[in-house]
Motif scaffolding. Structure first.
Motif, short mmCIF file in Angstrom:
data_model
loop_
_atom_site.label_atom_id
_atom_site.label_comp_id
_atom_site.label_asym_id
_atom_site.label_seq_id
_atom_site.Cartn_x
_atom_site.Cartn_y
_atom_site.Cartn_z
N ARG A 76 0.79 -1.22 0.00
CA ARG A 76 0.00 0.00 0.00
C ARG A 76 0.83 1.29 0.00
NH1 ARG A 76 -4.78 -0.99 -2.10
NH2 ARG A 76 -5.75 -2.82 -1.15
N ILE A 77 2.08 1.22 0.38
CA ILE A 77 2.93 2.41 0.48
C ILE A 77 3.78 2.56 -0.77
CG2 ILE A 77 4.71 3.60 1.79
CD1 ILE A 77 2.07 3.36 3.27
N VAL A 78 3.70 3.76 -1.40
CA VAL A 78 4.47 4.06 -2.60
C VAL A 78 5.35 5.28 -2.34
CG1 VAL A 78 4.39 4.71 -5.04
CG2 VAL A 78 2.67 3.14 -4.11
N LEU A 79 6.64 5.13 -2.59
CA LEU A 79 7.59 6.23 -2.47
C LEU A 79 8.10 6.60 -3.87
CD1 LEU A 79 9.68 4.91 0.57
CD2 LEU A 79 7.66 6.41 0.61
N ALA A 116 5.36 10.61 -1.00
CA ALA A 116 5.03 9.46 -0.16
C ALA A 116 3.53 9.26 -0.27
CB ALA A 116 5.43 9.71 1.29
N GLY A 117 3.12 8.08 -0.77
CA GLY A 117 1.70 7.87 -1.03
C GLY A 117 1.16 6.60 -0.42
N TYR A 118 -0.17 6.57 -0.31
CA TYR A 118 -0.87 5.40 0.22
C TYR A 118 -1.94 4.99 -0.79
CZ TYR A 118 -3.55 2.34 3.27
OH TYR A 118 -4.20 1.25 3.81
N LEU A 126 -3.23 8.31 -2.83
CA LEU A 126 -3.22 9.60 -2.15
C LEU A 126 -1.79 9.87 -1.71
CD1 LEU A 126 -6.40 9.45 0.13
CD2 LEU A 126 -6.16 10.57 -2.09
N TYR A 127 -1.29 11.09 -1.95
CA TYR A 127 0.12 11.32 -1.65
C TYR A 127 0.38 12.75 -1.17
CZ TYR A 127 0.26 13.63 -6.27
OH TYR A 127 0.02 14.45 -7.33
N VAL A 128 1.49 12.88 -0.47
CA VAL A 128 2.04 14.19 -0.11
C VAL A 128 3.40 14.30 -0.80
CG1 VAL A 128 0.84 14.38 2.08
CG2 VAL A 128 3.08 13.27 2.01
N ARG A 129 3.84 15.52 -1.02
CA ARG A 129 5.11 15.71 -1.70
C ARG A 129 5.85 16.92 -1.14
NH1 ARG A 129 5.42 16.61 -7.51
NH2 ARG A 129 7.37 17.65 -6.94
N GLY A 130 7.15 16.94 -1.34
CA GLY A 130 7.96 18.08 -0.96
C GLY A 130 9.23 18.07 -1.78
#
Length: 202
Positions: A76-79, A116-118, A126-130
């Motif tokens: 489930r975790i995608v980087l 970093a996504g789920y 769904l992801y956040v980014r920086g």
């Protein structure tokens, strides 16, 4: 520049379309294109030809390309690591006070970031980014010292997040919001973006 909501409504509809299982879409290299809305908000900026006190913002359109690599750390975790290039259209920010003029015209930008996504489903991430952003701009100043023109570089960091939907095992579409802080020291230069992108996964 006014933008209609139609492209974003169409993008949201595309993201909501039911797609077959695409377990491998979010693993491996990808490349894509994106476009959307951008707001440059400039307070005061120290440039190579002098200080530009503007205190204005401008809405515009932006478009660009991106490429990256997805790594599935778990089911489930995608980087992801990602790089992009973008250009703005009609996004010059200018202030005129009597005989004084200050203008910054963004020309193009590069960015390097991580996501970093789920996977809430096999097809929806769904992801956040920086990351880091570097923008090149044309600068124009007119005051008692005369008229001056030059080029300058503004860089800083960006944060954001979004949702990406697999249409099939090769194509995905995404909606993303991104905030960038390109100011340094006494400079204040902010950018807000809402982007729609389509990616091909190799």
């Amino acid at each position: 520049m006014k933008l209609t909501a139609s492209p974003f409504i169409a993008a949201a509809a595309l993201l909501s379309v039911s797609a077959p299982a695409a377990a491998e879409t979010f693993a491996g290299p990808y490349a894509g294109v994106q476009a959307g809305w951008s707001k440059n908000k400039i307070g005061g900026a120290q440039t190579d030809i002098g200080r530009a006190d503007i205190g204005r913002s401008r809405d515009a359109t932006t478009a660009g390309v991106f490429a990256g690599y997805n790594y599935k750390a778990t089911d489930r975790i995608v980087l992801s690591a990602e790089a992009g290039f973008s250009m703005g259209f009609d996004d010059q920010v200018t202030r005129i006070r009597g005989a004084n003029l200050a203008s910054i015209d963004p020309e193009y930008a590069f960015d390097l970031g991580a996501r970093a996504g789920y996977l809430v489903t096999d097809n929806t991430l769904l992801y956040v980014r920086g990351g880091y952003e570097n923008m090149r701009a044309a600068v124009r100043l007119t005051n008692a010292a005369g008229a001056r023109y030059g080029k300058d570089v503004f860089d800083g960091w960006s944060l954001g997040g979004g949702v990406e939907r697999a249409i099939n095992d090769r194509i995905s579409a995404r909606l993303e919001y991104r905030y960038s802080d390109l100011g340094e020291g006494s400079s204040k230069f902010e950018r807000h973006q809402a982007l729609f992108g389509v990616a091909y996964h190799f």
